[in-house]
Design a protein around this motif. Sequence first.
Motif, PDB file in Angstrom:
ATOM      1  N   THR A  41      51.367  37.379  34.878  1.00 44.30           N
ATOM      2  CA  THR A  41      50.784  36.698  36.037  1.00 44.30           C
ATOM      3  C   THR A  41      49.268  36.613  35.907  1.00 44.30           C
ATOM      4  O   THR A  41      48.659  35.555  36.122  1.00 44.30           O
ATOM      5  N   TRP A  45      46.823  33.261  35.548  1.00 42.91           N
ATOM      6  CA  TRP A  45      45.662  32.992  36.391  1.00 42.91           C
ATOM      7  C   TRP A  45      44.423  32.682  35.547  1.00 42.91           C
ATOM      8  O   TRP A  45      43.613  31.832  35.909  1.00 42.91           O
ATOM      9  N   TYR A 155      39.046  41.003  38.049  1.00 42.21           N
ATOM     10  CA  TYR A 155      40.443  41.375  38.292  1.00 42.21           C
ATOM     11  C   TYR A 155      40.490  42.808  38.788  1.00 42.21           C
ATOM     12  O   TYR A 155      39.908  43.713  38.177  1.00 42.21           O
ATOM     13  N   LYS A 175      43.171  34.626  43.887  1.00 37.73           N
ATOM     14  CA  LYS A 175      44.577  34.884  43.566  1.00 37.73           C
ATOM     15  C   LYS A 175      44.925  36.290  44.047  1.00 37.73           C
ATOM     16  O   LYS A 175      44.109  37.210  43.960  1.00 37.73           O
TER      17      LYS A 175
END
Length: 195
Positions: A41, A45, A155, A175
């Motif tokens: 995932t 992104w 992140y 996200k």
Amino acid sequence: MKKKKQHKKNIKIIGGKFRGRYLNSVKHIKIQPTNSRTKETLFNWLQKFIKNSICLDCFSGSGNLSIESASRNSLFITALEKNKKLFKIIQKTISKFKIKNIHLHCTNTLTWLKKKGHPYDIIFLDPPFKKRHILQITIFLINQNDWIKKNSLIYIEKSKNFTTLIIPKNWICIKYHYTRRISYSLYQVSYTKKK
């Protein structure tokens, strides 16, 4: 009947030029590497951004995110890991894969980030879940000491129960996803603070 080869806690590269290869095992060390589904995932992104990017992996652990980034043609990765056993495991994996663009440091991330930095395109933050204060301090240092620029991506992977994390106002969540145990987010810097 033949037993299937076990790869418990052996981490597989899921994309790019090293796809299908395994990192050196960390099964005897108590860490929680980003699992394959979460990693897939994340790199979906980052698909538009990872090529030719300059990355900082603040708590490298097994080297999972650093080596996945190198596999997907990131230009340069700085990887920080203070645990000497993990540091040596990452070194062996880098050597095995013949990776030239990961600059690995055996250091305390907070000490590293306290100095004046230079901006990175992508920063990975996945510290030990039990040490919540480390994640909060890391975010503060990154925002204060020139480790980011406008449009930098950060992140963050953390325990789902850690709900009091303070995110700077100039970081926009673009996200977000969660599982039963963890939550993970991607932030983009909208502006940097003037000195």
